[in-house]
Design a protein around this motif. Sequence first.
Motif, PDB file in Angstrom:
ATOM      1  N   TYR A 259       0.827  -1.200   0.000  1.00 53.53           N
ATOM      2  CA  TYR A 259       0.000   0.000   0.000  1.00 53.53           C
ATOM      3  C   TYR A 259       0.871   1.263   0.000  1.00 53.53           C
ATOM      4  N   GLN A 260       0.236   2.413  -0.243  1.00 53.87           N
ATOM      5  CA  GLN A 260       0.947   3.685  -0.273  1.00 53.87           C
ATOM      6  C   GLN A 260       1.352   4.106   1.135  1.00 53.87           C
ATOM      7  N   MET A 261       2.543   4.700   1.229  1.00 53.65           N
ATOM      8  CA  MET A 261       3.084   5.111   2.521  1.00 53.65           C
ATOM      9  C   MET A 261       3.531   6.570   2.448  1.00 53.65           C
ATOM     10  N   ASN A 262       3.466   7.249   3.583  1.00 55.35           N
ATOM     11  CA  ASN A 262       3.961   8.619   3.675  1.00 55.35           C
ATOM     12  C   ASN A 262       5.390   8.607   4.192  1.00 55.35           C
ATOM     13  N   TYR A 263       6.200   9.476   3.603  1.00 60.59           N
ATOM     14  CA  TYR A 263       7.595   9.579   4.027  1.00 60.59           C
ATOM     15  C   TYR A 263       7.892  11.034   4.345  1.00 60.59           C
ATOM     16  N   LYS A 264       8.236  11.321   5.596  1.00 60.51           N
ATOM     17  CA  LYS A 264       8.564  12.677   6.033  1.00 60.51           C
ATOM     18  C   LYS A 264      10.050  12.910   5.808  1.00 60.51           C
ATOM     19  N   LEU A 265      10.352  13.838   4.894  1.00 61.06           N
ATOM     20  CA  LEU A 265      11.744  14.131   4.585  1.00 61.06           C
ATOM     21  C   LEU A 265      12.314  15.113   5.601  1.00 61.06           C
ATOM     22  N   SER A 266      13.595  15.051   5.774  1.00 57.46           N
ATOM     23  CA  SER A 266      14.264  15.972   6.685  1.00 57.46           C
ATOM     24  C   SER A 266      14.308  17.369   6.071  1.00 57.46           C
ATOM     25  N   GLU A 267      14.239  18.394   6.932  1.00 59.04           N
ATOM     26  CA  GLU A 267      14.368  19.766   6.440  1.00 59.04           C
ATOM     27  C   GLU A 267      15.755  19.979   5.837  1.00 59.04           C
ATOM     28  N   ALA A 268      15.776  20.737   4.739  1.00 60.67           N
ATOM     29  CA  ALA A 268      17.044  20.975   4.051  1.00 60.67           C
ATOM     30  C   ALA A 268      17.145  22.434   3.650  1.00 60.67           C
ATOM     31  N   GLU A 269      18.357  22.944   3.592  1.00 61.96           N
ATOM     32  CA  GLU A 269      18.602  24.327   3.194  1.00 61.96           C
ATOM     33  C   GLU A 269      19.180  24.347   1.790  1.00 61.96           C
ATOM     34  N   ILE A 270      18.592  25.160   0.914  1.00 58.51           N
ATOM     35  CA  ILE A 270      19.039  25.246  -0.470  1.00 58.51           C
ATOM     36  C   ILE A 270      19.207  26.709  -0.856  1.00 58.51           C
ATOM     37  N   ASN A 271      19.860  26.930  -1.988  1.00 54.85           N
ATOM     38  CA  ASN A 271      20.062  28.270  -2.524  1.00 54.85           C
ATOM     39  C   ASN A 271      19.236  28.444  -3.792  1.00 54.85           C
ATOM     40  N   THR A 272      18.538  29.583  -3.901  1.00 59.26           N
ATOM     41  CA  THR A 272      17.745  29.879  -5.089  1.00 59.26           C
ATOM     42  C   THR A 272      18.643  30.509  -6.158  1.00 59.26           C
ATOM     43  N   ARG A 273      18.038  30.784  -7.317  1.00 61.97           N
ATOM     44  CA  ARG A 273      18.813  31.355  -8.422  1.00 61.97           C
ATOM     45  C   ARG A 273      19.359  32.734  -8.081  1.00 61.97           C
ATOM     46  N   ASP A 274      18.603  33.511  -7.293  1.00 61.77           N
ATOM     47  CA  ASP A 274      19.067  34.843  -6.911  1.00 61.77           C
ATOM     48  C   ASP A 274      19.868  34.812  -5.603  1.00 61.77           C
ATOM     49  N   LYS A 275      20.459  33.656  -5.298  1.00 61.88           N
ATOM     50  CA  LYS A 275      21.398  33.507  -4.182  1.00 61.88           C
ATOM     51  C   LYS A 275      20.741  33.703  -2.820  1.00 61.88           C
ATOM     52  N   ARG A 276      19.502  33.350  -2.694  1.00 61.68           N
ATOM     53  CA  ARG A 276      18.831  33.383  -1.391  1.00 61.68           C
ATOM     54  C   ARG A 276      18.857  31.984  -0.785  1.00 61.68           C
ATOM     55  N   ARG A 277      19.034  31.928   0.508  1.00 57.54           N
ATOM     56  CA  ARG A 277      18.993  30.651   1.216  1.00 57.54           C
ATOM     57  C   ARG A 277      17.610  30.450   1.826  1.00 57.54           C
ATOM     58  N   ILE A 278      17.004  29.303   1.557  1.00 57.21           N
ATOM     59  CA  ILE A 278      15.705  28.984   2.137  1.00 57.21           C
ATOM     60  C   ILE A 278      15.742  27.562   2.694  1.00 57.21           C
TER      61      ILE A 278
END
Length: 323
Positions: A97-116
């Motif tokens: 059956y289908q299962m939910n998977y909670k991913l860990s929070e991650a920090e990435i950079n956008t094209r305009d060099k912002r961190r989110i």
Amino acid sequence: MTDNNNPFSNLEENNKTASKKPKKEKVPVDYKKYFKSFVGILVAFVVFVIALANVYVVKEGEFKVIRQFGEIKDVKETPGLHIKIPFVQSVTTVPKYQMNYKLSEAEINTRDKRRIIIDNYAVWRVVNAKEMISSAGSLVNAGSRMEEFIYSVVRSELGQLDYNEIINDENSSRGSLNDQVTKHVNELLKKDNYGVEVVDVRIKRTDLPEENEQSVYNEMISERQSIAQKFLSTGDADKRRIEAETDREVREMLATAKKEASIIEAEGEAEAARIYNQSFSKDPEFYSLYRTLESYKKTIGEDTMIIIPSNSPYAKLLSGYLE
């Protein structure tokens, strides 16, 4: 002699008689016969217990993986009752059956060099239990590999977008982004034969690092104010344009109306003059009198003083002399 009055006399005689009778010999018990029966029952019970312990049921929504000496021998996915070889085969369960998977929070950079900071979750399922075990070894390992693929794809996709395109609803491409991430992750999982499929990937929340929140909020406020001022300027320009067009249309309508009124008035006066001429031409003297009286009406008022010769036609009319 026996005493008839003694109630125990007959009992004593019976005991003496019984003691004089010969005793029967005891027959020896055949323990071997009972032992064989017991062993047979015990063996049958052990065989039943072993057979019962090696019966397994395949339910809806699960795979049953049969291993023989650690090697995958078969995978059962059709619901029903099955039996495995005792002491040789083992059975493990893998959910279908289908299962939910909670991913860990991650920090990435956008094209305009912002961190989110992004918070994702995924809906996934096992489509091929044998491939999943062969490639990942376990369900936990398969989930970990799927999380790595999702993080890689999300980082790549969001890295091609500006921060405003991610957080602003009107410029957001998150709907298509979720579909793209799901598609690319499935391609990676299928390429490596992990035997699992991602049904959907959703970005649940996007946050800013604490040190960037205030500056971004100020920028958002400034941007909103700029957009509002742009709308106000556009509205004011539209207002002036509409007012100018309306004034021009009103002037054109009034000029047209005045022109048509002048034409109608001129036509009416011409028609009245024609009627007057036609009527007065029948009696010129009456017309002369009528015109004279009309001139009196316009020239003589309450305080009007007229000095005219007494023998003038005008004076004669005023004095009532009509000849």
